[in-house]
Design a protein around this motif. Structure first.
Motif, short mmCIF file in Angstrom:
data_model
loop_
_atom_site.label_atom_id
_atom_site.label_comp_id
_atom_site.label_asym_id
_atom_site.label_seq_id
_atom_site.Cartn_x
_atom_site.Cartn_y
_atom_site.Cartn_z
N ASP A 117 51.00 17.74 42.05
CA ASP A 117 50.27 18.75 42.81
C ASP A 117 51.22 19.79 43.41
O ASP A 117 50.91 20.99 43.44
N GLU A 118 52.36 19.32 43.89
CA GLU A 118 53.34 20.24 44.48
C GLU A 118 53.90 21.19 43.43
O GLU A 118 54.09 22.38 43.69
N GLU A 163 51.25 23.72 42.71
CA GLU A 163 51.07 24.63 43.85
C GLU A 163 52.15 25.70 43.88
O GLU A 163 51.87 26.90 44.04
#
Length: 717
Positions: free
Chosen positions: A422-423, A426
């Motif tokens: 997810d990071e 993002e």
């Protein structure tokens, strides 16, 4: 140093880049803070500890590299930019530390059994560490107390800096007839003589030399008393700082600063446990000190022409120690030019060979990119594992410069940490937007263009480490490599011990990566390396004469160490008493209106010292600058010396029969101790490494047991 900006799409001057880096980081951190403070579901709380760890990592990406650059970089403008970036992010971090929102959310997560059950050992450890950090910032108290905490903390910082920067003696120089200084090098003495009087500066290295060399006892007494007596201003500043620390502890709900400092990030946990260790170590050490005192008394009796019974005075110690060491040096039969066998290149090669034997990792030189390093002398080494590939980046800045700190140091510019999918997504979505730098790949965007590893389906940012030393090289001797004396070589091994801890402890969370472990545990790997550099089988890996290629005759090292360690028990007694002093100064005693730092020091010398105590009127504690930086943790280095001695003897059999190069022994140390960083209880790490169940629960008994082992002991007990 600019790895973080090497891939900007729009070139920026480095001094602007630092400020952009700080602003970008604060913006990203603010979004994380918003996410954490808005957490409301069990699913939200399950990710909270990793979110807080990422928040810590974001801030440290700026703080760690800025702190390093402002100390090391040769360009003053870049130093200034790094300082501004550091201050900006540090101020933001302090705002977070004094905000109750994050602390309250962490408290809710810790109180939820379902959330706790979902966290692994590493996550639970980090959660508790963060909770303790909040508590030490007085965040659980009403606002007026939190404000007072910040004010007192700032005052302590200012007073401590003043204490360290402006330590001064009561008497700035000793003036005596030059005839009183027989024994001092005439060339040295001549520079200080005017009209038959020698003016010796109290704080200059010449005063230390004079204590070792001057024959006249009354002159040595005058020098000793002057060099052991700090000014009233220095002592008053120290005592004011200690009282403020006691006040800070009281604001946080602790009875003493020592109890506050020890209770979370130290193995000892309590002042009582530290005292158990120090008293046991003192008891073990005392018989060795008595033997050394006997030798000093004998040397003084011989000089006075009496059969025995000379009284040893405090100002005699250094003089007769030096006399005995000089006699030992004169009996040497071998050439003492050890440095010829320790060229810097071969020492680095030897370290690589040692690490390959023990852990299966190698140090591989790699050309740096333009702008990646901060000086032409800096060399980059990639750390390559036989099983895991590229595992770390190591920058070596090892040579002396006028504008560079002389203190050897290990800097972790970036810690290990797992980067989530997810990071990565993002940061890739934000790539190049709103003033953000544009990177070429999602992984570059997630880690500011620095290196990552991809193993077992996870992505981790690689530990990035800088080693800084101040070795001299003769640039006019083109055909001669940089040569290290024995203790420079030992220093390099010591700092590499810190580096290997950072390299092997590639944890998933930044807060417990590498050397981010218990403070009284952090020096164990580095101190252990000092045993390796004195081992003949290790030296045989690399120590050869730079001209003839002949191997080092180990007898030269053995003789050097024998002379250097001749009075190690007496030196250790002094360190034990200073560690006890540090504990006393950070106990509730400070709150007594009759608190007298001088009397406490002299009383400890009389009670626990075998060597003669300082005379009345001296106030050496006003020169004890480590009291500011350590603050009740000065015992740590002694503690790790004992532990490293034990590990060396138990795990590596004291180096006998090639045990220092045995892969099985290296794996035992790595798997049980080094690879955990701060993610596992260090007492458990030690218990598993030494296979000694008495250690696993820690506490006062374990601390006393460690002290009873001493620095030099057999395998019994």
């Amino acid at each position: 140093m600019t790895p973080s900006y090497a891939k900007y799409s729009i070139p920026r001057p480095l001094f602007e880049g630092f400020l952009v880096f700080a602003d970008i980081t604060i913006a990203r951190a603010s979004k994380l803070v918003e996410k954490v403070t808005n957490a409301s579901t069990v699913a939200d709380y399950k990710t909270l500890v990793r979110d807080l760890d990422r928040l810590s990592d974001l801030l440290c990406r700026v703080l760690d590299v800025s702190d390093f650059v402002r100390i090391t970089h040769p360009d003053a403008k870049i130093q200034d930019a790094a300082s501004v970036a550091w201050s900006k992010v540090y101020m933001y971090m302090n705002q977070l530390n004094t905000s109750t929102a994050l602390s309250d959310q962490l408290g809710k997560a810790l109180a939820n059994p379902e959330v706790m059950a979902s966290w692994n050992e590493e996550e639970q450890t980090v959660a508790r560490l963060l909770q303790q950090d909040f508590k030490k910032s007085a965040i659980h108290l009403p606002k007026k107390f939190r404000d007072a905490f910040v004010t007192v903390s700032q005052s302590i910082s200012e007073l401590g800096a003043d204490f360290v920067d402006h330590m001064e003696p009561e008497t700035s120089q000793i003036a005596l007839p030059s005839s009183k200084f027989q024994g001092l090098d005439p060339l040295m003495a001549r520079k200080m003589v005017r009209w038959g009087t020698l003016y010796l500066p109290t704080m200059a290295p010449a005063a230390t030399v004079a204590l070792r060399r001057v024959h006249d006892e009354e002159t040595r007494k005058a020098i000793y008393c002057a060099t052991r007596t700090a000014s009233k201003r220095s002592v008053d500043t120290l005592e004011s700082m200690l009282r403020l620390r006691a006040q800070l502890a009281a604001l946080s709900g602790f009875e003493s600063y020592g109890r506050m400092a020890l209770q979370d990030k130290m193995m000892a946990k309590t002042p009582e446990a530290v005292q158990q260790f120090l008293q046991a170590l003192s008891k073990h050490n005392s018989s060795f000190v008595e033997a050394e005192i006997g030798d000093l008394v004998k040397a003084k009796s011989q000089r006075l022409g009496i059969s025995s019974g000379a009284k040893l005075e405090p100002w005699d110690k250094d003089y007769y120690m030096e006399s005995i060491r000089t006699a030992m040096r004169s009996r040497r039969k071998t050439d003492d030019f050890l440095a010829a066998y320790f060229s810097l290149g071969t020492v680095m090669q030897g370290l690589s060979r040692l690490f390959n034997r023990l852990y299966g990792i190698r140090l591989v030189p790699r050309d740096s990119l333009p702008g990646e390093t901060w000086h032409p002398d800096v060399r980059r080494l990639d750390v390559i594992s036989d099983t895991d590939g590229h595992v770390a980046v190591l920058y070596c800045d090892l040579f002396y410069r006028d504008d560079k700190s002389p203190n050897p140091a290990h800097f972790t510019v970036r810690c290990s940490r797992e980067i989530s999918t997810d990071e990565i997504q993002e940061t890739w979505e934000q790539n190049g937007q709103g003033g953000l730098p544009a990177f070429e790949t999602p992984l570059d965007a997630a880690n500011d263009g620095m290196h990552v590893s991809q193993q077992s389906g996870s992505v981790k940012q690689l530990p990035t480490i800088a080693l800084v030393c101040d070795f001299h090289q003769d640039k006019e001797e083109r055909n001669q490599p940089a040569l290290l004396d024995y203790y420079q070589m030992e220093t390099l091994f010591h700092e590499m011990g810190h580096a290997i801890h950072s390299i092997l402890a590639r944890t998933s969370l930044q807060n417990v990566a590498g050397t981010r472990c218990a403070t009284d545990f952090a020096e164990l790997p580095s101190t252990l390396m000092e045993h390796f550099c004195a081992d003949p089988s290790v030296l045989a890996l690399f120590a050869r004469h730079y001209k003839t290629d002949e191997p080092l005759p180990y007898q030269m090292v053995a003789e050097r160490l024998h002379v250097f360690n001749r009075f190690e028990a007496s030196d250790r007694e002094n360190q034990i008493i200073l560690a006890m002093l540090d504990q006393q100064y950070h106990s509730s005693t400070v709150q007594d209106r009759h608190f007298d730092s001088t009397e406490i020091y002299l009383d400890l010398q009389r009670k626990f010292g075998k060597l003669p105590a300082d005379p009345k009127g001296t106030k050496w504690q006003g020169f004890f600058g480590h009291l500011f930086g350590y603050g009740s943790t000065y015992y740590s280095y002694l503690f790790d010396q004992v532990l490293s001695e034990r590990v060396w003897r138990v795990v590596f059999s004291g180096g006998h029969n090639g045990a220092a190069l045995d892969r099985e022994n290296g794996e035992r140390l790595k798997e049980n101790l080094l690879k955990w960083g701060g993610s596992r209880d260090p007492w458990r790490c030690l218990s598993d490494t030494l296979q000694d169940g008495r250690l696993i629960d820690g506490g006062e008994k374990a601390m006393s047991l460690v002290g009873s082992w001493g620095i030099k002991d057999d395998l019994q007990g």
